[in-house]
Design a protein around this motif. Structure first.
Motif, PDB file in Angstrom:
ATOM      1  N   GLU A 155       0.848  -1.192   0.000  1.00  0.00           N
ATOM      2  CA  GLU A 155       0.000   0.000   0.000  1.00  0.00           C
ATOM      3  C   GLU A 155       0.887   1.245   0.000  1.00  0.00           C
ATOM      4  O   GLU A 155       1.919   1.285   0.684  1.00  0.00           O
ATOM      5  N   CYS A 156       0.490   2.270  -0.741  1.00  0.00           N
ATOM      6  CA  CYS A 156       1.298   3.485  -0.868  1.00  0.00           C
ATOM      7  C   CYS A 156       0.540   4.693  -0.316  1.00  0.00           C
ATOM      8  O   CYS A 156      -0.693   4.729  -0.324  1.00  0.00           O
ATOM      9  N   PHE A 157       1.298   5.666   0.162  1.00  0.00           N
ATOM     10  CA  PHE A 157       0.722   6.947   0.550  1.00  0.00           C
ATOM     11  C   PHE A 157       1.732   8.040   0.211  1.00  0.00           C
ATOM     12  O   PHE A 157       2.911   7.767  -0.042  1.00  0.00           O
ATOM     13  N   ILE A 163       6.161   9.588  -2.706  1.00  0.00           N
ATOM     14  CA  ILE A 163       5.404   8.351  -2.557  1.00  0.00           C
ATOM     15  C   ILE A 163       6.186   7.354  -1.717  1.00  0.00           C
ATOM     16  O   ILE A 163       7.348   7.045  -2.012  1.00  0.00           O
ATOM     17  N   LEU A 164       5.540   6.850  -0.669  1.00  0.00           N
ATOM     18  CA  LEU A 164       6.135   5.834   0.192  1.00  0.00           C
ATOM     19  C   LEU A 164       5.328   4.550   0.087  1.00  0.00           C
ATOM     20  O   LEU A 164       4.098   4.577   0.115  1.00  0.00           O
ATOM     21  N   GLU A 165       6.025   3.430  -0.024  1.00  0.00           N
ATOM     22  CA  GLU A 165       5.392   2.125  -0.127  1.00  0.00           C
ATOM     23  C   GLU A 165       5.570   1.347   1.176  1.00  0.00           C
ATOM     24  O   GLU A 165       6.689   1.248   1.704  1.00  0.00           O
ATOM     25  N   CYS A 166       4.471   0.820   1.697  1.00  0.00           N
ATOM     26  CA  CYS A 166       4.503  -0.005   2.902  1.00  0.00           C
ATOM     27  C   CYS A 166       4.864  -1.440   2.505  1.00  0.00           C
ATOM     28  O   CYS A 166       4.220  -2.022   1.638  1.00  0.00           O
ATOM     29  N   LEU A 167       5.886  -1.988   3.141  1.00  0.00           N
ATOM     30  CA  LEU A 167       6.341  -3.342   2.820  1.00  0.00           C
ATOM     31  C   LEU A 167       6.217  -4.212   4.068  1.00  0.00           C
ATOM     32  O   LEU A 167       6.884  -3.973   5.076  1.00  0.00           O
ATOM     33  N   TRP A 168       5.349  -5.210   3.981  1.00  0.00           N
ATOM     34  CA  TRP A 168       5.147  -6.145   5.095  1.00  0.00           C
ATOM     35  C   TRP A 168       6.352  -7.064   5.196  1.00  0.00           C
ATOM     36  O   TRP A 168       6.702  -7.777   4.257  1.00  0.00           O
ATOM     37  N   THR A 169       7.012  -7.023   6.345  1.00  0.00           N
ATOM     38  CA  THR A 169       8.225  -7.822   6.572  1.00  0.00           C
ATOM     39  C   THR A 169       8.087  -8.575   7.893  1.00  0.00           C
ATOM     40  O   THR A 169       8.766  -8.268   8.876  1.00  0.00           O
TER      41      THR A 169
END
Length: 332
Positions: A155-157, A163-169
């Motif tokens: 998901e990005c915001f 633009i920043l992308e959320c990366l599930w880790t």
């Protein structure tokens, strides 16, 4: 004092002191733009942390009415001050997975489960009671559950057009998230990748293989094009790809050591196995470990045991409420 570490976007680091904690500092990052700002992580719910964070935000003239707060994961040194710094207009972002774990913690379900798990893994009731009084994750957590908008993988915001992308880790926690500025090739790694200490990987309720998840998450980050990595603690004076390889090698050694201990000494519980493993506690043997460090070490031992169980190397069995471990193939 806030330190400017990148231009366009302007990224600052606020060092938040963690009193009497071996981590020493929480790196709270701020992206400042003319119209809006981003703050990443907060520090423990302690007066010293609040003083350091608010001083840094004041120095940067951060108006929390026009700021998004992103929380990389649920640990108290990253979310503890959330209630203290947000306003009714602050947007709070956190992974849906970790936010649900926080709900369980505040509903009273998490810690009783964790204590019973450690008891079954061989930790005495007396030591469990002792850690209850000194564990910073409990002592310095938010006093009540804050509101948050949950986000999912990829998901990005936008913050000021960036633009920043959320990366599930998942691994360090089930819902840990990194943030990635793709255009600038900047990774905010939270506690997923640290450079001069190895992130603690423990077991979690409802998760069969935290360590396996963590190693897969490392490979996910390894595939990115990264110019600068900004970790949640301490420095970042190493190539991130080299550091990922070091962490992978560290866990490979620990997996092999765990299996070797079980092959040579069948029928040990997790505490007994952990006592024979190699830990970075200068000049101290297992009996001298502070209870909070022993708690972390046992949790990490269990995550390596779970990893070996998932791959058919060992089995867990129960005797009088305590779990014991045997190898399926003994050492030749």
């Amino acid at each position: 004092m806030a330190e400017l570490i990148y231009k366009n976007p302007d990224i600052y680091k606020i060092p938040v002191t963690l009193p009497n904690n071996p981590l020493k500092i929480l790196n709270s990052y701020v992206i400042r733009t003319p119209d809006e700002n981003l703050v990443i992580d907060t520090g423990f719910n302690q007066p010293e942390c609040l003083e350091a964070l608010t001083a840094g935000l004041k120095e940067l003239c951060i108006d929390m009415d026009h700021t998004t707060l992103f929380l990389t994961h649920l640990h108290s040194d990253h979310v503890g001050l959330t209630n203290d710094i947000i306003t009714d207009k602050t947007r709070v972002l956190m992974s849906d997975v970790d936010y649900n774990y926080l709900k369980n913690e505040h509903d009273g379900a998490f810690w009783p489960w964790m204590e019973e798990k450690f008891y079954h893994e061989g930790l005495s009731r007396d030591l469990i009671e002792l850690q209850r009084k000194v564990n910073p994750a409990r002592a310095f957590a938010p006093k009540y559950l804050f509101r948050a908008e949950t986000v999912s993988d990829h998901e990005c915001f936008s913050i000021g057009g960036h633009i920043l992308e959320c990366l599930w880790t998942p691994g360090h926690t089930p819902g840990h998230m990194c943030l990635y500025l793709k255009k600038e090739k900047i990774l905010f790694s939270g506690d997923h990748i640290l450079f001069d200490i190895t992130p603690n990987i423990t077991m979690w309720r409802g998760i069969d293989d935290s360590l396996g998840n963590y190693l897969e998450s490392l490979r996910k980050i390894q595939s990115l094009d990264i110019h600068l990595t900004l970790p949640g603690h301490r420095g970042n004076d190493m190539d991130v790809y080299e550091r990922i390889q070091q962490i992978q090698q560290h866990h490979d050694r620990r997996i092999r050591q765990t299996l070797s201990i079980i092959q040579k000494n069948p029928g040990l519980n997790a505490c007994q196995i952990g006592a024979q493993m190699t830990w970075s506690m200068r000049g101290k043997n297992w009996d001298e470990f502070p209870i909070q460090q022993k708690w972390f070490a046992i949790g990490e031992t269990i995550s390596h045991l779970d990893y070996l169980i998932e791959r058919g190397e060992i089995v867990r069995h129960t005797d009088k409420e305590i779990f014991y471990y045997n190898a399926l193939v003994n050492e030749i």
